[in-house]
Scaffold this motif. Structure first.
Motif, PDB file in Angstrom:
ATOM      1  N   HIS A 170       9.929   1.985  -1.857  1.00  0.00           N
ATOM      2  CA  HIS A 170       9.241   0.775  -2.295  1.00  0.00           C
ATOM      3  C   HIS A 170       7.868   1.117  -2.877  1.00  0.00           C
ATOM      4  N   THR A 171       7.428   0.313  -3.841  1.00  0.00           N
ATOM      5  CA  THR A 171       6.062   0.429  -4.339  1.00  0.00           C
ATOM      6  C   THR A 171       5.114  -0.260  -3.372  1.00  0.00           C
ATOM      7  N   GLY A 172       3.815   0.033  -3.540  1.00  0.00           N
ATOM      8  CA  GLY A 172       2.815  -0.563  -2.670  1.00  0.00           C
ATOM      9  C   GLY A 172       2.593  -2.031  -2.974  1.00  0.00           C
ATOM     10  N   ILE A 173       1.945  -2.721  -2.033  1.00  0.00           N
ATOM     11  CA  ILE A 173       1.683  -4.154  -2.204  1.00  0.00           C
ATOM     12  C   ILE A 173       0.652  -4.373  -3.300  1.00  0.00           C
ATOM     13  N   GLY A 174      -0.423  -3.604  -3.281  1.00  0.00           N
ATOM     14  CA  GLY A 174      -1.468  -3.765  -4.281  1.00  0.00           C
ATOM     15  C   GLY A 174      -1.240  -2.946  -5.529  1.00  0.00           C
ATOM     16  N   ALA A 175      -0.599  -1.793  -5.384  1.00  0.00           N
ATOM     17  CA  ALA A 175      -0.357  -0.886  -6.514  1.00  0.00           C
ATOM     18  C   ALA A 175       1.123  -0.896  -6.853  1.00  0.00           C
ATOM     19  N   LYS A 176       1.471  -1.598  -7.937  1.00  0.00           N
ATOM     20  CA  LYS A 176       2.870  -1.768  -8.307  1.00  0.00           C
ATOM     21  C   LYS A 176       3.437  -0.590  -9.081  1.00  0.00           C
ATOM     22  N   ASP A 177       2.598   0.424  -9.345  1.00  0.00           N
ATOM     23  CA  ASP A 177       3.069   1.549 -10.141  1.00  0.00           C
ATOM     24  C   ASP A 177       3.109   2.853  -9.351  1.00  0.00           C
ATOM     25  N   ARG A 178       3.020   2.775  -8.010  1.00  0.00           N
ATOM     26  CA  ARG A 178       3.140   3.990  -7.207  1.00  0.00           C
ATOM     27  C   ARG A 178       3.847   3.685  -5.895  1.00  0.00           C
ATOM     28  N   GLY A 179       4.389   4.728  -5.282  1.00  0.00           N
ATOM     29  CA  GLY A 179       5.111   4.561  -4.043  1.00  0.00           C
ATOM     30  C   GLY A 179       4.203   4.150  -2.901  1.00  0.00           C
ATOM     31  N   ARG A 180       4.778   3.390  -1.968  1.00  0.00           N
ATOM     32  CA  ARG A 180       4.035   2.899  -0.818  1.00  0.00           C
ATOM     33  C   ARG A 180       3.698   4.047   0.145  1.00  0.00           C
ATOM     34  N   GLY A 181       2.582   3.928   0.823  1.00  0.00           N
ATOM     35  CA  GLY A 181       2.256   4.875   1.885  1.00  0.00           C
ATOM     36  C   GLY A 181       1.537   6.119   1.393  1.00  0.00           C
ATOM     37  N   SER A 182       1.651   7.178   2.178  1.00  0.00           N
ATOM     38  CA  SER A 182       0.935   8.422   1.901  1.00  0.00           C
ATOM     39  C   SER A 182       1.317   9.004   0.543  1.00  0.00           C
ATOM     40  N   THR A 183       0.317   9.551  -0.139  1.00  0.00           N
ATOM     41  CA  THR A 183       0.552  10.175  -1.437  1.00  0.00           C
ATOM     42  C   THR A 183       1.166  11.572  -1.301  1.00  0.00           C
TER      43      THR A 183
END
Length: 344
Positions: A170-183
């Motif tokens: 899933h993508t992040g809640i605030g960042a729709k262009d990156r994966g959720r959680g730790s980078t």
């Protein structure tokens, strides 16, 4: 000198998109179509059939299913019907329960099950983990230490079977262009693809767009755009209505292909700025709030209501077609800030 002397050309599980033995991530918001894409890719690899024109290496595919089990059979059936894939002898296996990949015992069980299948059907070409969250285990996605442990488990599967692993996330809640959680995950993967919904609302068409966001060692491949199509499964529910599911059909009008694509008209810029202003903490806004902001910013010089509405709708449709905004449920969000040239 030995490394240079022993260079070999890349081997592609899916030409230009998934290198054999690589770690791949498909990310997207809920409902974006990322699971449909992962299934579509896996079924083509299992069948040894070109994936929408892209050559594949045929091999066993293992699908570690963490969610959506009630509809997974219907989705597979629809995709096979649409792509003329024989289902009876297809080496495509779906888990009955999620894995807990942070747990060594669970990882061992997944490995043992894969070996049992491999002895009968050959070496895996692709393992799909859908989704990271449901197959993560007792840990925190935001923790670098836990995500690193997850990557270690995935790498163990890759090295054990010498195949590519595709993680749906899933993508992040605030960042729709990156994966959720730790980078940490993004740092480890070889290929990352963002899946969004764009479309042509005036034609009542929704398109699923897959764009490379990270390619470690190669030039980024072209954006792929698919149109969901309804497939009749040949069965009926208790009320006698036909049961259907969706499949994906590659379109001839990928995002960004409209006339003057890449040119940001003044109306498009005003609409995009308005969406940014009214977006909530998650980066989303309702159509009503967005429209009011665009009107307030003078998206049309005319004060006539129908003229303003036409200008806004045209800008919205163009932004969707160019993949600069996306839709999640009944809300809109900005996908990219690349606004190109300003045109009048």
């Amino acid at each position: 000198s030995e490394l240079i002397a022993n260079q070999k050309p890349p081997i592609w599980t899916v030409k230009d998109y998934i290198e054999a033995g690589s770690l791949v991530s498909i990310i997207g918001a809920p409902g974006s179509g990322k699971t449909f894409l992962a299934l579509d890719i896996g079924l083509h690899v299992a069948a040894g059939k070109n994936c929408h024109g892209l050559p594949v290496i045929q091999g066993l595919v293992l699908y570690v299913c963490g969610e959506g089990k009630s509809g997974i059979g219907r989705r597979i059936d629809a995709l096979c019907r649409e792509n003329n894939i024989a289902r009876e002898t297809l080496p495509f296996f779906v888990s009955t329960i999620p894995a807990q990949l942070l747990d060594k015992m669970s990882l061992a069980e997944v490995t043992a099950a894969a070996i049992e299948i491999m002895l009968k059907y050959g070496k895996p070409a692709l393992i799909i983990i859908d989704t990271l969250n449901r197959n993560f285990g007792d840990g925190d996605e935001n923790s670098t230490a836990d995500m690193t442990r997850f990557i270690g488990s995935v790498d163990q599967l890759r090295s054990s079977f010498g195949c590519a692993v595709l993680v749906v996330h899933h993508t992040g809640i605030g960042a729709k262009d990156r994966g959720r959680g730790s980078t940490a995950l993004r740092g480890a993967i070889d290929f990352e693809y963002l899946v969004t919904q764009t479309g042509r609302p005036r034609d009542n068409v929704r398109l699923i767009r897959m764009e490379a966001k990270k390619v470690k060692d190669f030039e980024s491949p072209p954006i792929l755009t698919f149109e969901p199509v309804v497939v009749d499964l040949g069965i009926f529910d208790e009320e006698g209505s036909p049961v259907t599911s969706l499949a994906l059909r590659l379109t001839n009008t990928p995002s960004g292909s409209r006339t003057n694509a890449g040119r940001m008209t003044m109306a498009m810029r005003i609409a995009l700025d308005g969406l940014k202003v009214v977006a909530d903490e998650s980066g989303q806004a309702t159509l009503d709030d967005w429209r009011k902001a665009a009107y307030a910013n003078k998206i049309s010089k005319s004060e006539k209501q129908d003229t303003k509405q036409k200008a806004f709708n045209r800008a919205k449709d163009n932004l969707l077609e160019d993949g600069l905004i996306g839709i999640e449920g009944d809300k809109f969000y900005i996908v990219s800030q690349d606004t190109g040239q300003t045109g009048q």
